[in-house]
Design a protein around this motif. Structure first.
Motif, short mmCIF file in Angstrom:
data_model
loop_
_atom_site.label_atom_id
_atom_site.label_comp_id
_atom_site.label_asym_id
_atom_site.label_seq_id
_atom_site.Cartn_x
_atom_site.Cartn_y
_atom_site.Cartn_z
N UNK A 42 1.46 9.12 -2.06
CA UNK A 42 0.04 9.07 -2.35
C UNK A 42 -0.68 9.93 -1.32
N UNK A 43 -1.53 10.83 -1.80
CA UNK A 43 -2.22 11.76 -0.89
C UNK A 43 -3.73 11.63 -1.01
N UNK A 175 -0.74 9.27 2.63
CA UNK A 175 -1.16 7.98 3.20
C UNK A 175 -0.34 6.80 2.68
N UNK A 176 0.78 7.07 2.04
CA UNK A 176 1.59 5.96 1.55
C UNK A 176 2.42 6.33 0.35
N UNK A 177 2.91 5.31 -0.34
CA UNK A 177 3.74 5.50 -1.51
C UNK A 177 3.18 4.69 -2.68
N UNK A 178 3.51 5.11 -3.90
CA UNK A 178 3.04 4.40 -5.09
C UNK A 178 3.56 2.96 -5.11
N UNK A 183 -3.92 -2.75 -2.41
CA UNK A 183 -4.66 -3.10 -1.19
C UNK A 183 -4.10 -2.36 0.02
N UNK A 184 -2.79 -2.19 0.08
CA UNK A 184 -2.20 -1.44 1.19
C UNK A 184 -2.63 0.03 1.14
N UNK A 185 -2.67 0.59 -0.07
CA UNK A 185 -3.12 1.98 -0.21
C UNK A 185 -4.59 2.08 0.20
N UNK A 186 -5.40 1.10 -0.22
CA UNK A 186 -6.82 1.12 0.11
C UNK A 186 -7.03 1.03 1.62
N UNK A 187 -6.29 0.16 2.29
CA UNK A 187 -6.46 0.00 3.74
C UNK A 187 -6.02 1.25 4.50
N UNK A 188 -4.96 1.89 4.03
CA UNK A 188 -4.53 3.15 4.66
C UNK A 188 -5.56 4.25 4.43
N UNK A 212 -14.13 13.38 -1.88
CA UNK A 212 -12.79 12.88 -1.58
C UNK A 212 -12.10 12.49 -2.88
N UNK A 213 -10.80 12.62 -2.88
CA UNK A 213 -10.02 12.22 -4.06
C UNK A 213 -8.66 11.74 -3.62
N UNK A 214 -8.02 11.00 -4.50
CA UNK A 214 -6.70 10.46 -4.22
C UNK A 214 -5.78 10.80 -5.38
N UNK A 215 -4.55 11.15 -5.07
CA UNK A 215 -3.59 11.48 -6.13
C UNK A 215 -2.20 11.09 -5.65
#
Length: 235
Positions: A42-43, A175-178, A183-188, A212-215
């Motif tokens: 996740x970027x 910032x993480x993995x799918x 919630x973990x993705x949001x906190x990161x 900003x965007x997330x993908x």
């Protein structure tokens, strides 16, 4: 016009490409629109209103992601013999000095982070042309040139990452993995955004964080309502 695949149709049905989503909504959606057979990265991408050509607007920093990156980080420590035991005990994957310097000169860069002590920077500096373009050059500003090698190794292994704005004014960061929870993705993501926001140049005029965007790997980008987040809508 080519036909959409089954997965592409599913993605189109789940979100609107032009809509601005709250950070929490975007982080939940990213799990729903990722169809890779592997655990995709996740970027987070942030578009800044800075001119990276100006020294006082070259945004660079570090952040400790609360849940790590989900990636196994391979660490090389370049140090004198008196620091080798500390590095090994802290979990460094490779420890040494002259042998690894010679190895790097032949093209070996099979690591994610290089940490060194200040006393060996004269030797490491000669590797700048090799390490610099790969983002591996140790730097005191990112905590990778330090006498506290054990602490630095543990922080990197736990999810500490460094980031830097590119020449187009954008910061990209994994910032993480799918497989992480929404919630973990949001906190990161929140930790990353907050870290960037704290680096706003005092002399900057106009909007600092423009978008900003997330993908995830091979997924479309989901736009984040960054203005609402910065105004405290989700804090």
């Amino acid at each position: 016009m080519s036909k959409l695949t089954k997965n592409q149709k599913a993605v189109v049905a789940k979100f609107e490409s032009a809509k601005l989503y709250s950070l929490a909504e975007a982080c939940a959606l990213i799990k729903e629109v990722s169809f890779t057979k592997f655990d995709a990265t996740v970027e987070l991408s942030t578009n800044l209103g800075v001119d990276p050509r100006k020294a006082n607007q070259m945004i660079r920093g570090v952040v400790a992601l609360p849940h790590g990156t989900g990636k196994t980080v391979r660490v090389l420590v370049l140090c004198t013999p008196d620091k080798e035991a500390e590095a090994q005990e802290a979990g460094a994957d490779y420890v040494g000095l002259d042998d690894y310097i010679e190895k790097i000169k032949t093209g070996w860069t099979d690591v994610d982070v290089i940490i060194c002590t200040p006393s060996v920077m004269a030797k490491v500096g000669a590797l700048g042309r090799i390490l610099g373009p790969r983002g591996l050059m140790p730097n005191p500003k990112t905590g990778t040139v330090t006498m506290e090698v054990g602490k630095a190794i543990k922080e990197v292994k736990a999810g500490k990452i460094d980031f830097k704005v590119d020449k187009t004014g954008i910061i990209h960061a994994g910032i993480g993995k799918v497989s992480f929870s929404a919630e973990q993705i949001r906190e990161n993501a929140a930790a990353m955004i907050d870290a960037i926001n704290k680096l706003k140049p005092q002399t900057l005029k106009g909007t600092y964080m423009k978008a900003a965007s997330i993908c995830s790997t091979m997924s479309p980008g989901i736009k984040i309502d960054i203005k609402a987040y910065l105004n405290g809508a989700e804090k």
